[in-house]
Design a protein around this motif. Sequence first.
Motif, PDB file in Angstrom:
ATOM      1  N   GLU A   1     -19.914  22.153  -9.687  1.00 11.57           N
ATOM      2  CA  GLU A   1     -21.071  21.692 -10.467  1.00 11.57           C
ATOM      3  C   GLU A   1     -22.300  22.424  -9.952  1.00 11.57           C
ATOM      4  O   GLU A   1     -22.534  22.490  -8.748  1.00 11.57           O
ATOM      5  CB  GLU A   1     -21.245  20.177 -10.329  1.00 11.57           C
TER       6      GLU A   1
ATOM      7  N   HIS B   1     -26.480  22.953 -10.230  1.00 13.11           N
ATOM      8  CA  HIS B   1     -27.751  22.377 -10.665  1.00 13.11           C
ATOM      9  C   HIS B   1     -28.713  23.526 -10.953  1.00 13.11           C
ATOM     10  O   HIS B   1     -29.038  24.311 -10.059  1.00 13.11           O
ATOM     11  CB  HIS B   1     -28.304  21.438  -9.592  1.00 13.11           C
ATOM     12  N   LEU B   2     -29.111  23.611 -12.182  1.00 10.32           N
ATOM     13  CA  LEU B   2     -29.785  24.807 -12.671  1.00 10.32           C
ATOM     14  C   LEU B   2     -31.291  24.618 -12.807  1.00 10.32           C
ATOM     15  O   LEU B   2     -31.757  23.505 -13.073  1.00 10.32           O
ATOM     16  CB  LEU B   2     -29.213  25.172 -14.048  1.00 10.32           C
TER      17      LEU B   2
ATOM     18  N   ARG C   1     -20.974  21.796 -15.062  1.00 11.32           N
ATOM     19  CA  ARG C   1     -19.715  21.825 -14.306  1.00 11.32           C
ATOM     20  C   ARG C   1     -18.889  22.975 -14.851  1.00 11.32           C
ATOM     21  O   ARG C   1     -18.607  23.032 -16.056  1.00 11.32           O
ATOM     22  CB  ARG C   1     -18.972  20.508 -14.491  1.00 11.32           C
TER      23      ARG C   1
ATOM     24  N   ARG D   1     -18.974  22.155 -18.795  1.00 11.55           N
ATOM     25  CA  ARG D   1     -19.460  20.821 -19.188  1.00 11.55           C
ATOM     26  C   ARG D   1     -20.926  20.742 -18.773  1.00 11.55           C
ATOM     27  O   ARG D   1     -21.242  20.840 -17.594  1.00 11.55           O
ATOM     28  CB  ARG D   1     -18.622  19.759 -18.479  1.00 11.55           C
ATOM     29  N   PHE D   2     -21.785  20.582 -19.758  1.00 11.02           N
ATOM     30  CA  PHE D   2     -23.219  20.585 -19.500  1.00 11.02           C
ATOM     31  C   PHE D   2     -23.802  19.172 -19.523  1.00 11.02           C
ATOM     32  O   PHE D   2     -23.299  18.293 -20.230  1.00 11.02           O
ATOM     33  CB  PHE D   2     -23.949  21.349 -20.614  1.00 11.02           C
ATOM     34  N   TRP D   3     -24.902  19.014 -18.801  1.00 10.66           N
ATOM     35  CA  TRP D   3     -25.773  17.843 -18.987  1.00 10.66           C
ATOM     36  C   TRP D   3     -27.184  18.349 -19.253  1.00 10.66           C
ATOM     37  O   TRP D   3     -27.653  19.299 -18.603  1.00 10.66           O
ATOM     38  CB  TRP D   3     -25.749  16.946 -17.748  1.00 10.66           C
TER      39      TRP D   3
ATOM     40  N   ILE E   1     -31.166  20.724 -15.948  1.00  9.51           N
ATOM     41  CA  ILE E   1     -29.840  21.020 -16.510  1.00  9.51           C
ATOM     42  C   ILE E   1     -28.818  21.099 -15.382  1.00  9.51           C
ATOM     43  O   ILE E   1     -29.075  21.712 -14.352  1.00  9.51           O
ATOM     44  CB  ILE E   1     -29.857  22.391 -17.216  1.00  9.51           C
ATOM     45  N   SER E   2     -27.677  20.490 -15.601  1.00  8.50           N
ATOM     46  CA  SER E   2     -26.572  20.737 -14.678  1.00  8.50           C
ATOM     47  C   SER E   2     -25.330  21.112 -15.477  1.00  8.50           C
ATOM     48  O   SER E   2     -25.231  20.813 -16.672  1.00  8.50           O
ATOM     49  CB  SER E   2     -26.309  19.548 -13.749  1.00  8.50           C
TER      50      SER E   2
ATOM     51  N   GLU F   1     -16.181  20.208  -6.755  1.00  7.69           N
ATOM     52  CA  GLU F   1     -15.286  19.201  -7.318  1.00  7.69           C
ATOM     53  C   GLU F   1     -13.887  19.784  -7.303  1.00  7.69           C
ATOM     54  O   GLU F   1     -13.724  20.980  -7.059  1.00  7.69           O
ATOM     55  CB  GLU F   1     -15.680  18.872  -8.761  1.00  7.69           C
TER      56      GLU F   1
ATOM     57  N   ARG G   1     -10.679  16.702 -20.686  1.00  4.81           N
ATOM     58  CA  ARG G   1     -10.142  16.947 -19.343  1.00  4.81           C
ATOM     59  C   ARG G   1     -10.020  18.446 -19.082  1.00  4.81           C
ATOM     60  O   ARG G   1     -10.098  18.896 -17.949  1.00  4.81           O
ATOM     61  CB  ARG G   1      -8.782  16.254 -19.202  1.00  4.81           C
TER      62      ARG G   1
END
Lengths: 392, 407
Positions: free
Chosen positions: B391, B393-394, B360, B321-323, B357-358, B386, B316
Amino acid sequence: MKPNLSRREWIAAAAGACLARPFESRASNAPGGIVSVAKCKSYGPELLPTLERMFDQIGGLGKLVKGKTVAIKINMTGSPTYRLGYKPLGDTHYTSPQVIGATVHLMGKAGAKCIRLLESPWNTADPLEEVMLQANWEPAVLASAAPRVEFENTNYLGPRAKTYSRFPVPKGGHMFREYVLNHSYEDCDVFVSLAKMKDHATAGITLSMKNCFGCTPCTIYGDGSPVDEPSPTPRGGRGPFHSGNRQPARIAPPENDPKSPREGGYRVPRVVADLVAARPIHLAIVEGVESMAAGEGPWNRGVHPVSPGVIVVGTNPVATDAVSMAVMGYDPMADRGTPPFETCDNTLRLAEELGAGTRDLNRIEVVGTPIQEALFSYAELRRKRNLAARRG
Amino acid sequence: MDFIPFEWPAEWTDPAALDLLQGTPVNCLLLEDRSKLAALAERGEKQGLKIFTRNSPPAGVHIIKGVWPGIRMSREQNTASSGPTGAPWVDSNGWALQLARVQAPGKSLWVTAEPAKDQIVRPDTHVLAVADAASHGGAWAVYLAGDLRKGVAARDSKALDVWKRMLDAIRFFEQRKEWAAYEPHGILGVVSDFSGGNEFMSTEILNLTARQNQPYQILLKSKLTDASLKGLEAVIYPDDEPPSEQLRKRLLAFAEAGGLLIVSPKWGDVTGEPAGGDPHPRFKVVKHGKGRIALATEFDDPFVVSCDARIVMSHRHDLVRFWNAGSIVAYYTLAPGGKRAVVHMINYAARPGRDLISCRIAGPWRSARFWALEKAGPVAVETVRERNALEVHLPAIPVYGAVDLVA
């Protein structure tokens, strides 16, 4: 569920009832029940009333959950840090958190005593809430959707349990005679599979039944589980179910036939059918508001987001998946060699053989939106992909 | 003067080789032995270069003997070696630079590193080495490894392309010197003396915490004040000895006020009402005032400790925070005043991944721009607002990129 039976007795009775008859006759008499179909174009304000109406159409949630402990198996396949493009995971391969929240809320409203969200997240014994946070969900929102909401990571023994629970499979099962699972699959009165509508690279489709593949703890059935005792934390995925390269940790029985094909298209549908027969599903929800096609996760080649805008709900998982398949443009009676089962066996047929339900659309009462109106043709997308692949 | 150092290859004895440096940002040579390269040194000085030997760097410079950054490759299979997670093992100097920044404040920080003898060196890791050091406020003493050294000397076009990209990377950071003054942003503090018997565990916790994209603040035991704990959500005390009474009192006060205190077994037992939530297999977690104390019952593996700390603290509180980030490690820095931030993103694989890649990024951010080594200007990026985060978007990040945020 009969109120005078314990949960354990009920599961044993359900399994026993199936054992009493041979596969074929059970298939023809298997329950179908009512399946509700609805269009739902977004996870916005239309979602809650749509779901509420659907639950009413299949007999109402109150009858099913009032005063009961409800376990809901959601789908969070793969790592929470792996997205399809920039899309939120719930818009592609995870069950949408909005659908989970709406379902939990409606169950709370219908009088559920306790609602427990279950999943076996990829390669970890971390609390499920932490995995949700990594997926960019807020578990506090889900927890506040009904009076008593709990979370359990079922990929291992669990933080408080002393033992795993055993689930014998009717007629000895296709692949295993018994599965050993986290206690949460036993410690509930009502079991719900809340799944995403998707294609699946190994099993053709993944709907309410295939969702239950993820009930199995990787501490016992995983790539990295020890030979003897389960590992304290899960390591790796469920490769052994796919390839048969090893047997589960000895706490669980080995597969019935060690000479069975070492091929995912044979093995995975059978494991799924076994699990659904061993741990019966009382409510199947397949959400395809937003989803993906060509696979079950971003790791599959050629996957892309789709917006089917549809939800399917039923009290029988085989019937619900059959209707879902029809909504996807597939034939639930299809067998190996025909789409979407080009390289695998039909899980619905295998589940039907175990008495878990019927896939015969003629024996299923479909309410709400007619299938043809809700149709979102994954089949056509598949046909085009296959054609493109053949052209090289 | 800010030095841009270059570890001159000993075998480049011909002073004409200095032509390579004409028009580049390199302004300083580090020689192995000046007496053996006297003519070259003389010409270099005429060219305006400062000449030093490795053993006597200029005053005000703190040298970190670092690692060759990147994913550790296995020579047998030419594949990435795995770290404790099964994820690729990343070698980075980021944590060492952050530590040096605290231990040697005001000094210029240089990283010297050369690959191990049997190490596979991909040419692009030279660009990575620049970014790894510069993003953390240091300077990599340019070292040309193996084949690249030969290729550049021979004016091979592929080698010169890498050489050019490496120099462009140096220029990129030179043009953004103000970023180096930004302070590391983290809500997890690591309190230690980072020396003696505590060095291994404490520094590995820094290294592996960074690897998980958990930004942190380094807090020296000897300099800890109440002010140093301000803004932190959690503090780890990893040392292999009990804290002094004063330190104990200060850290307990931090927990009392609502913080999470994570302590090694050497802290001693903790008492109190169990904190809520599921029991943790390797921590005894008790309430303490408005906060919590988490006493580790196992404390051998720094990777496990850093993972556990993140869970006890909870995702939390993720700042980053990556994706689909693969081997990207972020370094989150705040401008003085806190109205701007730069999140450096270093791809230790030194090649772009196949997935979008995104990321936050927690904070009061309203807009973001992306800077890539390969582009002169900022790249427009899609953002999603958010609650308390943005967030982003890369685009693909072959080696390095930075998100520049404005509140």
